[in-house]
Design an enzyme around this catalytic site. Structure first.
Site, PDB file in Angstrom:
ATOM      1  N   ASP A  88       0.842  -1.201   0.000  1.00 20.35           N
ATOM      2  CA  ASP A  88       0.000   0.000   0.000  1.00 20.35           C
ATOM      3  C   ASP A  88       0.876   1.249   0.000  1.00 20.35           C
ATOM      4  O   ASP A  88       2.014   1.223   0.473  1.00 20.35           O
ATOM      5  CB  ASP A  88      -0.972   0.021   1.186  1.00 20.35           C
ATOM      6  CG  ASP A  88      -0.291   0.114   2.542  1.00 20.35           C
ATOM      7  OD1 ASP A  88       0.807  -0.477   2.721  1.00 20.35           O
ATOM      8  OD2 ASP A  88      -0.839   0.780   3.442  1.00 20.35           O
ATOM      9  N   ASP A 119       8.778   3.859  -1.014  1.00 20.20           N
ATOM     10  CA  ASP A 119       7.956   3.421   0.140  1.00 20.20           C
ATOM     11  C   ASP A 119       6.678   2.777  -0.346  1.00 20.20           C
ATOM     12  O   ASP A 119       5.703   3.465  -0.545  1.00 20.20           O
ATOM     13  CB  ASP A 119       7.687   4.654   1.017  1.00 20.20           C
ATOM     14  CG  ASP A 119       6.939   4.359   2.288  1.00 20.20           C
ATOM     15  OD1 ASP A 119       6.803   3.185   2.633  1.00 20.20           O
ATOM     16  OD2 ASP A 119       6.483   5.317   2.942  1.00 20.20           O
ATOM     17  N   GLU A 153       0.007  -1.016   5.857  1.00 26.52           N
ATOM     18  CA  GLU A 153       1.042  -0.425   6.710  1.00 26.52           C
ATOM     19  C   GLU A 153       0.811   1.066   6.905  1.00 26.52           C
ATOM     20  O   GLU A 153       0.967   1.592   8.003  1.00 26.52           O
ATOM     21  CB  GLU A 153       2.435  -0.664   6.085  1.00 26.52           C
ATOM     22  CG  GLU A 153       3.593  -0.410   7.058  1.00 26.52           C
ATOM     23  CD  GLU A 153       4.039   1.051   7.129  1.00 26.52           C
ATOM     24  OE1 GLU A 153       4.733   1.414   8.087  1.00 26.52           O
ATOM     25  OE2 GLU A 153       3.685   1.840   6.219  1.00 26.52           O
ATOM     26  N   ASP A 180      12.456  -1.054   4.442  1.00 26.37           N
ATOM     27  CA  ASP A 180      11.435   0.007   4.439  1.00 26.37           C
ATOM     28  C   ASP A 180      11.939   1.209   5.239  1.00 26.37           C
ATOM     29  O   ASP A 180      11.164   1.941   5.831  1.00 26.37           O
ATOM     30  CB  ASP A 180      10.126  -0.544   5.045  1.00 26.37           C
ATOM     31  CG  ASP A 180       8.936   0.386   4.798  1.00 26.37           C
ATOM     32  OD1 ASP A 180       8.978   1.160   3.833  1.00 26.37           O
ATOM     33  OD2 ASP A 180       7.971   0.325   5.586  1.00 26.37           O
ATOM     34  N   THR A 315     -15.551  37.214   6.678  1.00 27.32           N
ATOM     35  CA  THR A 315     -15.557  37.491   8.108  1.00 27.32           C
ATOM     36  C   THR A 315     -16.461  36.497   8.807  1.00 27.32           C
ATOM     37  O   THR A 315     -17.674  36.572   8.721  1.00 27.32           O
ATOM     38  CB  THR A 315     -16.043  38.932   8.367  1.00 27.32           C
ATOM     39  OG1 THR A 315     -17.250  39.146   7.631  1.00 27.32           O
ATOM     40  CG2 THR A 315     -14.988  39.944   7.956  1.00 27.32           C
ATOM     41  N   SER A 399       8.313   5.238  11.703  1.00 22.59           N
ATOM     42  CA  SER A 399       7.725   4.105  12.426  1.00 22.59           C
ATOM     43  C   SER A 399       7.296   2.995  11.472  1.00 22.59           C
ATOM     44  O   SER A 399       6.811   3.255  10.372  1.00 22.59           O
ATOM     45  CB  SER A 399       6.479   4.559  13.195  1.00 22.59           C
ATOM     46  OG  SER A 399       6.746   5.740  13.916  1.00 22.59           O
TER      47      SER A 399
HETATM   48  N1  BES Z   1       8.603   3.408   5.389  1.00 22.32           N
HETATM   49  C1  BES Z   1       7.917   4.196   6.363  1.00 22.32           C
HETATM   50  C2  BES Z   1       8.622   4.264   7.691  1.00 22.32           C
HETATM   51  C3  BES Z   1       9.894   5.020   7.654  1.00 22.32           C
HETATM   52  C4  BES Z   1       9.939   6.281   7.128  1.00 22.32           C
HETATM   53  C5  BES Z   1      11.015   4.478   8.158  1.00 22.32           C
HETATM   54  C6  BES Z   1      11.125   6.972   7.089  1.00 22.32           C
HETATM   55  C7  BES Z   1      12.173   5.152   8.119  1.00 22.32           C
HETATM   56  C8  BES Z   1      12.240   6.401   7.571  1.00 22.32           C
HETATM   57  C9  BES Z   1       6.529   3.636   6.577  1.00 22.32           C
HETATM   58  O1  BES Z   1       5.903   3.256   5.396  1.00 22.32           O
HETATM   59  C10 BES Z   1       5.675   4.719   7.206  1.00 22.32           C
HETATM   60  O2  BES Z   1       5.446   5.697   6.595  1.00 22.32           O
HETATM   61  N2  BES Z   1       5.232   4.500   8.430  1.00 22.32           N
HETATM   62  C11 BES Z   1       4.305   5.364   9.072  1.00 22.32           C
HETATM   63  C12 BES Z   1       3.629   4.548  10.133  1.00 22.32           C
HETATM   64  C13 BES Z   1       2.296   5.042  10.553  1.00 22.32           C
HETATM   65  C14 BES Z   1       1.342   5.297   9.434  1.00 22.32           C
HETATM   66  C15 BES Z   1       1.684   4.093  11.557  1.00 22.32           C
HETATM   67  C16 BES Z   1       5.001   6.575   9.679  1.00 22.32           C
HETATM   68  O3  BES Z   1       6.141   6.474  10.130  1.00 22.32           O
HETATM   69  O4  BES Z   1       4.407   7.646   9.671  1.00 22.32           O
HETATM   70 ZN    ZN Z   2       5.150   5.129   4.440  1.00 25.44          ZN
END
Ligand code: BES
Ligand code: ZN
Length: 455
Positions: A88, A119, A153, A180, A315, A399
């Site tokens: 996704d 990503d 994810e 990732d 306004t 995350s």
């Molecule tokens: N690939 C990212 C996580 C990430 C981003 C790791 C940058 C290292 C560096 C992942 O797909 C992502 O975007 N995770 C979300 C998690 C959330 C939606 C629960 C995030 O970190 O915002």
């Molecule tokens: Zn992401």
């Protein structure tokens, strides 16, 4: 192994073309209108898993988007690697800022531009192709492989959590491999050993029962936007400290070794600020930038909604306003506890003249992975061989909430072998992925699988 590497190298160009097909699928998990595209993407991946030599494949339907699974467990006595990725992607807005359409992949300047290029399609595609290469050249894999590719994810992995609990036996493995995350910098092979967690809240401030004329009523009732801004301003002080009582209680500080490691990375605040177009950096006082990004929690307003936002002036004293606020967490903060502390504090500072509603949207636990594990050394050596440079260890500010669950439920070490760059504009217009990183990623993956098989 030499033959496998040569096969990969001679197929570099065809891999880019093949990745384009994956990138053309509009698999935006958060949009109901893309449900069919999500399923199309799952089916596409099932075929790719078959092509890669997975003997058994299955699409697990969930209440949300499907989980795609594949395995080849023919190597009796050899270890098993579980490869995780997500198909996704994030929404594409603001679409007008894209230089080429997000689902019409294009190569410019050695980079593949498309939503999901980094990503995470580009990154999980790497492992599909290395596994396929082993299978094609040797007729077998160096070890046992399981793939798990999810479609949720970016929206919190709600259905993967119960799946992991129920399918512990199916997913049993000796290590989990995930690409990732980002590399420390271009050309520097990186293994990440930590991710921040997340608590994501929505804060709604409700005032009068309808929008009001700001002249006739301004000065007689509280303005929800003004009150919301006042609340937001009390969440963090001017030194970047978060003012929610108890917020820092469970935080584990960076260790001496981690601080030493950061020193060796020679991070330049100046260059970083310049790249981002800001005059100077901001963050919690008393910590270096990398320390703040990797081992300190944060609070950020992600969006703010309310009142008149079109061109021109109207306004109006709006009847409500809301904000989306995320907190990035570090061990041992717990997302639900933090959500409760946030709500309690906000309620305590909320003025009586408005109604304040606090909702928790989603969250995830932070994680730190011990780098002493043998598999981490194998991973670091693998990327070092591919990039012809010593690998560095980093923690991530972002995350991937399911990582903790992998470690907990499967009791297996997780390897975060990322090939993205923080400058790849993930979640943003013009997301891209360097072809060089795709290529070195393919080699890294091949080295890792081969070396882990023969450890
Ligand atoms: N690939 C990212 C996580 C990430 C981003 C790791 C940058 C290292 C560096 C992942 O797909 C992502 O975007 N995770 C979300 C998690 C959330 C939606 C629960 C995030 O970190 O915002
Ligand atoms: Zn992401």
């Amino acid at each position: 192994m030499e033959k496998v590497l040569n096969h990969i190298k001679s197929n570099f160009d065809s891999y880019v073309n093949e990745l384009f097909d994956y990138l053309k699928i509009e698999s935006i998990s958060t949009l109901d209108s893309k449900k069919d595209d999500m399923q199309k993407c799952a089916l596409y991946l099932q075929q790719k898993l078959k092509d890669a030599g997975m003997k058994k494949t299955k699409i697990f339907k969930t209440k949300g988007h499907s989980i795609v699974y594949g395995e080849n467990l023919s190597q009796k006595g050899k270890p098993t690697v579980l490869i995780y990725g997500h198909y996704d992607v994030q929404p594409v807005d603001p679409i007008e800022l894209w230089k080429s359409p997000p689902f019409k992949p294009e190569v410019r300047d050695g980079k593949i531009y498309a939503r999901g290029a980094n990503d995470n399609k580009g990154q999980n595609f790497i492992h599909l192709k290395t596994v396929e290469a082993f299978n094609k050249i040797n007729g077998e894999l160096p070890l046992n492989i399981k793939f798990i590719l999810e479609g949720e994810e970016e929206i919190g992995s709600d259905n993967l959590y119960p799946f992991l609990k129920e399918q512990k036996e199916l997913l049993k493995c000796d290590a989990v491999l995930i690409s990732d995350t980002s590399m420390y910098a271009a050309g520097i092979p990186t293994i990440s050993y930590g991710l921040r967690g997340l608590t994501y809240m929505e804060l709604e401030v409700i005032g009068p029962n309808r929008d009001l004329h700001s002249g006739s009523f301004g000065g007689s009732v509280a303005n929800p936007i003004n009150e919301l801004a006042r609340i937001i301003s009390k969440l963090q002080d001017e030194n970047g400290k978060i003012k929610i009582p108890g917020f820092y209680d469970a935080v584990i500080k960076a260790t001496k070794n981690e601080k030493e490691n950061i020193k060796t990375l020679n991070f330049s605040d100046k260059k970083y600020a310049k790249d981002l177009g800001v005059k100077e950096l901001f963050g919690e006082k008393g910590y270096s930038t990398l320390e703040r990004l990797w081992s300190r929690p944060t609070l950020d307003c992600n969006g703010i909604i309310g009142g008149f936002t079109e061109k021109g002036a109207k306004t109006v004293l709006p009847s409500k306003a809301s904000a989306k606020i995320s907190m990035r967490l570090v061990p041992n903060q717990e997302p639900e506890k933090i959500a409760k502390l946030f709500e309690k504090y906000v309620k305590s500072i909320a003025p009586k003249n408005v109604h304040v509603k606090v909702t928790s949207l989603h969250g995830g636990f932070p994680v730190v992975i011990p780098i002493e594990n043998e598999v981490m050394k194998i991973a670091a050596d693998a990327v070092a061989k591919a990039f012809k440079k010593k690998a560095v260890f980093t923690r991530e500010g972002g995350s991937i909430p399911i990582v903790v669950e992998f470690a907990k439920q499967l009791n297996a070490p997780v390897v975060l072998m990322g090939f993205g760059l923080d400058s790849d504009d993930i979640h943003s217009p013009n997301e891209h992925f360097r072809i060089e990183n795709l290529q070195k990623g393919l080699l890294s993956s091949a080295y890792f699988l081969n070396d882990f098989a023969n450890k």
